[in-house]
Design a protein around this motif. Structure first.
Motif, short mmCIF file in Angstrom:
data_model
loop_
_atom_site.label_atom_id
_atom_site.label_comp_id
_atom_site.label_asym_id
_atom_site.label_seq_id
_atom_site.Cartn_x
_atom_site.Cartn_y
_atom_site.Cartn_z
N SER A 61 75.26 36.29 60.27
CA SER A 61 73.89 36.51 59.82
C SER A 61 73.28 37.80 60.38
O SER A 61 72.26 38.25 59.87
CB SER A 61 73.01 35.32 60.19
OG SER A 61 72.96 35.15 61.59
N GLN A 62 73.90 38.39 61.39
CA GLN A 62 73.38 39.61 62.01
C GLN A 62 74.49 40.65 62.19
O GLN A 62 74.76 41.10 63.31
CB GLN A 62 72.77 39.29 63.38
CG GLN A 62 71.73 38.21 63.39
CD GLN A 62 70.39 38.68 62.88
OE1 GLN A 62 70.04 39.85 62.97
NE2 GLN A 62 69.62 37.78 62.31
N PRO A 63 75.20 41.04 61.13
CA PRO A 63 76.34 41.94 61.30
C PRO A 63 75.97 43.32 61.83
O PRO A 63 76.82 44.02 62.37
CB PRO A 63 76.93 42.03 59.89
CG PRO A 63 75.81 41.69 58.98
CD PRO A 63 74.95 40.71 59.74
N PHE A 80 66.99 39.64 69.66
CA PHE A 80 67.82 38.65 70.34
C PHE A 80 67.24 38.13 71.65
O PHE A 80 67.72 37.13 72.18
CB PHE A 80 69.23 39.20 70.57
CG PHE A 80 69.95 39.48 69.30
CD1 PHE A 80 70.47 38.44 68.53
CD2 PHE A 80 70.07 40.77 68.82
CE1 PHE A 80 71.11 38.70 67.34
CE2 PHE A 80 70.71 41.04 67.63
CZ PHE A 80 71.23 40.00 66.88
N GLY A 81 66.26 38.80 72.22
CA GLY A 81 65.63 38.30 73.43
C GLY A 81 66.35 38.66 74.72
O GLY A 81 66.05 38.10 75.77
N PHE A 86 74.64 47.79 66.04
CA PHE A 86 74.22 49.09 65.54
C PHE A 86 72.72 49.32 65.73
O PHE A 86 72.21 50.39 65.44
CB PHE A 86 74.59 49.25 64.06
CG PHE A 86 76.08 49.25 63.84
CD1 PHE A 86 76.82 50.41 63.92
CD2 PHE A 86 76.74 48.06 63.56
CE1 PHE A 86 78.19 50.40 63.73
CE2 PHE A 86 78.11 48.04 63.36
CZ PHE A 86 78.84 49.22 63.45
N LEU A 87 72.01 48.29 66.23
CA LEU A 87 70.57 48.40 66.43
C LEU A 87 70.25 49.25 67.65
O LEU A 87 71.02 49.30 68.61
CB LEU A 87 69.95 47.01 66.63
CG LEU A 87 70.04 46.03 65.46
CD1 LEU A 87 69.55 44.65 65.89
CD2 LEU A 87 69.24 46.53 64.28
N ALA A 88 69.06 49.86 67.64
CA ALA A 88 68.56 50.56 68.82
C ALA A 88 68.31 49.51 69.91
O ALA A 88 68.00 48.35 69.60
CB ALA A 88 67.28 51.29 68.47
N PRO A 89 68.43 49.90 71.18
CA PRO A 89 68.26 48.92 72.27
C PRO A 89 66.96 48.12 72.22
O PRO A 89 66.97 46.91 72.44
CB PRO A 89 68.34 49.78 73.54
CG PRO A 89 69.20 50.93 73.14
CD PRO A 89 68.84 51.20 71.69
N ASP A 90 65.83 48.77 71.92
CA ASP A 90 64.57 48.03 71.89
C ASP A 90 64.51 47.06 70.71
O ASP A 90 64.01 45.94 70.84
CB ASP A 90 63.37 48.99 71.86
CG ASP A 90 63.40 49.99 70.71
OD1 ASP A 90 64.50 50.24 70.17
OD2 ASP A 90 62.31 50.51 70.35
#
Length: 189
Positions: A105-107, A121-122, A111-115
């Protein structure tokens, strides 16, 4: 002029577990060419599910039960165990110390920025110099996650091919303390 080539189709009779060849053309044509053949009933075959893995990425290390158990028993700041199953699977039980980053569900997670990763994801996104060891239920999703991590620039990537099924079968310790690794969980990385 009739063609000398006869077309044959295969049908499976489930009751006898046999394969029968039946011609598409008329019986006269098929018997003329000797194609009227029937295989004798075969014994019922036993089928089992086989999971195929692609070859591990060149820099991905394959972990076994003992190696993952050592990670759990002696946690290190350099190694992060990541469960890539969906949150409902994770909450039903997970390997202690594992963080949840669901690959299906979160492929795009790695690749996301750290913030943005932390908002989603918490917990803090694992830095590229850390060793990431992925597992899922049976090892298929963990292989995909390892390949994605390598694409994103992680150098030390591993996968526990036996995953959750192997961990449970071997009597590995199980956590159900509550969700960790997704929104609301505490998981320092």
């Amino acid at each position: 002029m009739a063609s000398r080539r006869a077309f044959v189709r295969l049908s499976i009779r489930s009751s006898a577990s046999a394969i029968v060849r039946k011609p598409f053309c008329s019986p006269q044509t098929s018997s003329h060419h000797g194609l009227r053949a029937q295989l004798s009933p075969a014994p019922a075959a036993q089928f089992q599910q086989i999971r195929w893995h692609s070859a591990p990425p060149s820099n991905s290390k394959v972990y076994n039960y003992e190696q993952v158990k050592a990670i759990v028993e002696s946690p290190s700041d350099d190694t992060v165990l990541i469960d890539v199953r969906e949150p409902s699977e994770y909450e039903a039980g997970y390997i202690p110390t594992a963080l949840n980053v669901p690959i299906s569900s979160q492929p795009d997670a790695l690749f996301l920025a750290p913030d943005e990763f932390q908002d989603r994801f918490g917990f803090i996104k694992p830095p590229p110099q850390k060793t990431l060891v992925f597992y899922c239920k049976a090892g298929v999703r963990s292989s995909a996650a390892a390949q994605l991590a390598l694409q994103h620039g992680y150098q030390k990537v591993g996968e526990y091919r036996g995953s959750w099924l192997d961990w449970n079968k071997r009597g590995g310790e199980e956590s159900r303390e509550g969700p960790r690794g997704h929104k609301g969980g505490e998981a320092p990385v």
